[in-house]
Design a protein around this motif. Structure first.
Motif, PDB file in Angstrom:
ATOM      1  N   VAL A 254      33.855 -38.663   8.394  1.00 27.52           N
ATOM      2  CA  VAL A 254      32.547 -38.049   7.624  1.00 27.52           C
ATOM      3  C   VAL A 254      31.649 -37.502   8.582  1.00 27.52           C
ATOM      4  CG1 VAL A 254      30.433 -38.905   6.242  1.00 27.52           C
ATOM      5  CG2 VAL A 254      33.000 -39.926   5.919  1.00 27.52           C
ATOM      6  N   GLN A 255      31.506 -38.056   9.678  1.00 27.64           N
ATOM      7  CA  GLN A 255      30.549 -37.543  10.732  1.00 27.64           C
ATOM      8  C   GLN A 255      31.083 -36.000  11.148  1.00 27.64           C
ATOM      9  OE1 GLN A 255      27.474 -38.371  11.882  1.00 27.64           O
ATOM     10  NE2 GLN A 255      27.625 -40.254  10.505  1.00 27.64           N
ATOM     11  N   LYS A 256      32.198 -36.126  11.456  1.00 27.57           N
ATOM     12  CA  LYS A 256      32.844 -34.601  11.714  1.00 27.57           C
ATOM     13  C   LYS A 256      32.821 -33.661  10.494  1.00 27.57           C
ATOM     14  CE  LYS A 256      37.078 -35.660  13.264  1.00 27.57           C
ATOM     15  NZ  LYS A 256      38.274 -35.690  13.751  1.00 27.57           N
ATOM     16  N   TYR A 257      32.794 -33.991   9.170  1.00 25.89           N
ATOM     17  CA  TYR A 257      32.824 -33.309   8.097  1.00 25.89           C
ATOM     18  C   TYR A 257      31.189 -32.699   8.134  1.00 25.89           C
ATOM     19  CZ  TYR A 257      32.717 -31.517   3.301  1.00 25.89           C
ATOM     20  OH  TYR A 257      32.483 -30.882   2.471  1.00 25.89           O
ATOM     21  N   GLY A 258      30.394 -33.677   8.165  1.00 24.77           N
ATOM     22  CA  GLY A 258      28.875 -33.291   8.123  1.00 24.77           C
ATOM     23  C   GLY A 258      28.568 -32.357   9.130  1.00 24.77           C
ATOM     24  N   GLN A 259      29.099 -32.522  10.439  1.00 25.09           N
ATOM     25  CA  GLN A 259      28.808 -31.460  11.562  1.00 25.09           C
ATOM     26  C   GLN A 259      29.293 -30.239  11.293  1.00 25.09           C
ATOM     27  OE1 GLN A 259      26.433 -31.970  14.082  1.00 25.09           O
ATOM     28  NE2 GLN A 259      26.788 -29.927  14.280  1.00 25.09           N
ATOM     29  N   ALA A 260      30.631 -30.151  10.905  1.00 22.50           N
ATOM     30  CA  ALA A 260      31.233 -28.974  10.274  1.00 22.50           C
ATOM     31  C   ALA A 260      30.453 -28.345   9.406  1.00 22.50           C
ATOM     32  CB  ALA A 260      32.640 -29.039   9.779  1.00 22.50           C
ATOM     33  N   LEU A 261      29.956 -29.019   8.304  1.00 20.46           N
ATOM     34  CA  LEU A 261      28.943 -28.346   7.414  1.00 20.46           C
ATOM     35  C   LEU A 261      28.035 -27.655   7.638  1.00 20.46           C
ATOM     36  CD1 LEU A 261      29.434 -28.274   4.144  1.00 20.46           C
ATOM     37  CD2 LEU A 261      27.919 -30.186   4.201  1.00 20.46           C
ATOM     38  N   LEU A 262      27.209 -28.698   8.754  1.00 21.63           N
ATOM     39  CA  LEU A 262      25.865 -27.720   9.334  1.00 21.63           C
ATOM     40  C   LEU A 262      26.157 -26.671  10.060  1.00 21.63           C
ATOM     41  CD1 LEU A 262      24.224 -31.171  10.598  1.00 21.63           C
ATOM     42  CD2 LEU A 262      23.372 -29.564   8.589  1.00 21.63           C
ATOM     43  N   ASP A 263      27.158 -26.592  10.819  1.00 21.48           N
ATOM     44  CA  ASP A 263      27.638 -25.542  11.655  1.00 21.48           C
ATOM     45  C   ASP A 263      27.871 -24.368  10.759  1.00 21.48           C
ATOM     46  OD1 ASP A 263      27.242 -27.159  14.021  1.00 21.48           O
ATOM     47  OD2 ASP A 263      29.585 -27.465  14.243  1.00 21.48           O
ATOM     48  N   ASP A 264      28.755 -24.669   9.759  1.00 21.23           N
ATOM     49  CA  ASP A 264      29.221 -23.569   8.497  1.00 21.23           C
ATOM     50  C   ASP A 264      27.891 -23.043   8.167  1.00 21.23           C
ATOM     51  OD1 ASP A 264      30.916 -22.251   7.405  1.00 21.23           O
ATOM     52  OD2 ASP A 264      30.655 -23.169   5.622  1.00 21.23           O
ATOM     53  N   PHE A 265      26.727 -23.736   7.790  1.00 19.02           N
ATOM     54  CA  PHE A 265      25.506 -23.447   7.066  1.00 19.02           C
ATOM     55  C   PHE A 265      24.842 -22.566   7.971  1.00 19.02           C
ATOM     56  CE2 PHE A 265      20.934 -24.258   6.641  1.00 19.02           C
ATOM     57  CZ  PHE A 265      21.179 -23.595   5.081  1.00 19.02           C
ATOM     58  N   ALA A 266      24.713 -23.021   9.270  1.00 22.07           N
ATOM     59  CA  ALA A 266      23.755 -22.106  10.379  1.00 22.07           C
ATOM     60  C   ALA A 266      24.268 -20.830  10.564  1.00 22.07           C
ATOM     61  CB  ALA A 266      23.992 -23.048  11.611  1.00 22.07           C
ATOM     62  N   LYS A 267      25.793 -20.708  10.641  1.00 20.09           N
ATOM     63  CA  LYS A 267      26.492 -19.639  10.982  1.00 20.09           C
ATOM     64  C   LYS A 267      26.330 -18.652   9.670  1.00 20.09           C
ATOM     65  CE  LYS A 267      30.782 -20.136  12.278  1.00 20.09           C
ATOM     66  NZ  LYS A 267      32.362 -20.448  12.184  1.00 20.09           N
ATOM     67  N   ASN A 268      26.284 -19.058   8.550  1.00 20.61           N
ATOM     68  CA  ASN A 268      26.265 -18.137   7.277  1.00 20.61           C
ATOM     69  C   ASN A 268      24.566 -17.861   7.297  1.00 20.61           C
ATOM     70  OD1 ASN A 268      28.691 -18.364   6.144  1.00 20.61           O
ATOM     71  ND2 ASN A 268      28.415 -20.203   5.169  1.00 20.61           N
ATOM     72  N   LEU A 269      23.711 -18.713   7.661  1.00 23.90           N
ATOM     73  CA  LEU A 269      22.316 -18.203   7.605  1.00 23.90           C
ATOM     74  C   LEU A 269      22.087 -17.036   8.858  1.00 23.90           C
ATOM     75  CD1 LEU A 269      19.792 -19.168   6.321  1.00 23.90           C
ATOM     76  CD2 LEU A 269      19.278 -20.633   7.981  1.00 23.90           C
ATOM     77  N   GLU A 270      22.559 -17.072   9.873  1.00 23.59           N
ATOM     78  CA  GLU A 270      22.466 -16.358  10.963  1.00 23.59           C
ATOM     79  C   GLU A 270      23.011 -15.017  10.534  1.00 23.59           C
ATOM     80  OE1 GLU A 270      23.382 -15.875  15.769  1.00 23.59           O
ATOM     81  OE2 GLU A 270      23.647 -17.699  14.792  1.00 23.59           O
ATOM     82  N   ARG A 271      24.125 -15.081   9.881  1.00 24.25           N
ATOM     83  CA  ARG A 271      24.830 -13.854   9.520  1.00 24.25           C
ATOM     84  C   ARG A 271      23.751 -13.036   8.362  1.00 24.25           C
ATOM     85  NH1 ARG A 271      30.030 -15.411   7.063  1.00 24.25           N
ATOM     86  NH2 ARG A 271      30.160 -16.637   8.948  1.00 24.25           N
ATOM     87  N   LYS A 272      23.287 -13.804   7.658  1.00 24.11           N
ATOM     88  CA  LYS A 272      22.583 -13.193   6.557  1.00 24.11           C
ATOM     89  C   LYS A 272      21.487 -12.374   6.932  1.00 24.11           C
ATOM     90  CE  LYS A 272      24.572 -14.891   2.540  1.00 24.11           C
ATOM     91  NZ  LYS A 272      25.307 -13.928   1.902  1.00 24.11           N
ATOM     92  N   PHE A 273      20.550 -13.091   7.998  1.00 22.39           N
ATOM     93  CA  PHE A 273      19.471 -12.554   8.736  1.00 22.39           C
ATOM     94  C   PHE A 273      19.616 -11.886  10.035  1.00 22.39           C
ATOM     95  CE2 PHE A 273      18.148 -15.926   5.846  1.00 22.39           C
ATOM     96  CZ  PHE A 273      17.086 -15.306   4.932  1.00 22.39           C
ATOM     97  N   LYS A 274      20.879 -11.469  10.337  1.00 23.72           N
ATOM     98  CA  LYS A 274      21.283 -10.721  11.452  1.00 23.72           C
ATOM     99  C   LYS A 274      20.397  -9.423  11.829  1.00 23.72           C
ATOM    100  CE  LYS A 274      25.316  -8.309  11.194  1.00 23.72           C
ATOM    101  NZ  LYS A 274      26.670  -8.050  11.477  1.00 23.72           N
ATOM    102  N   ASN A 275      19.921  -8.791  10.874  1.00 22.90           N
ATOM    103  CA  ASN A 275      19.466  -7.674  10.930  1.00 22.90           C
ATOM    104  C   ASN A 275      17.810  -7.626  10.830  1.00 22.90           C
ATOM    105  OD1 ASN A 275      21.882  -6.324  11.552  1.00 22.90           O
ATOM    106  ND2 ASN A 275      22.088  -5.857   9.146  1.00 22.90           N
ATOM    107  N   ASN A 276      17.516  -8.882  10.607  1.00 22.82           N
ATOM    108  CA  ASN A 276      16.128  -9.081  10.246  1.00 22.82           C
ATOM    109  C   ASN A 276      15.232  -9.009  11.407  1.00 22.82           C
ATOM    110  OD1 ASN A 276      13.347 -10.148   9.737  1.00 22.82           O
ATOM    111  ND2 ASN A 276      14.174 -11.303   8.019  1.00 22.82           N
ATOM    112  N   ILE A 277      14.277  -8.047  11.872  1.00 20.73           N
ATOM    113  CA  ILE A 277      13.604  -8.145  13.218  1.00 20.73           C
ATOM    114  C   ILE A 277      12.563  -8.966  13.357  1.00 20.73           C
ATOM    115  CG2 ILE A 277      14.112  -5.670  13.282  1.00 20.73           C
ATOM    116  CD1 ILE A 277      11.029  -5.072  12.590  1.00 20.73           C
TER     117      ILE A 277
END
Length: 85
Positions: free
Chosen positions: A56-79
């Motif tokens: 459960v801990q590994k799944y939760g961490q993978a979920l957080l990592d995936d969320f952070a990666k998606n968030l960064e991808r969405k705003f990568k061109n934002n100055i």
């Protein structure tokens, strides 16, 4: 990302993961040492609490990592927004 977590349950006596059970899993028996779990899958899960918690801990961490990666991808061109790694 899959929403299913798979955990292999092990017998607390012999450490094997080969079990037989009835249809509703209210009775489980280890095929190696023949230990019977009259509490069924719930009793076996209690003995394997640490393994379940770890998955459960590994799944939760993978979920957080995936969320952070998606968030960064969405705003990568934002100055106006920068992400620290």
């Amino acid at each position: 990302m899959s929403t299913e977590i798979n955990v292999t349950l092990y017998c607390p006596i012999c450490g094997q993961s080969d079990f037989e059970c009835n249809d509703n899993k209210s009775y489980v028996k280890c095929n190696n040492c023949e230990r019977e779990f009259h509490g069924g899958i719930d009793e076996l899960a209690e003995f394997n609490h640490a393994e379940i918690e770890n998955e459960v801990q590994k799944y939760g961490q993978a979920l957080l990592d995936d969320f952070a990666k998606n968030l960064e991808r969405k705003f990568k061109n934002n100055i106006h927004l920068k992400f620290k790694k």
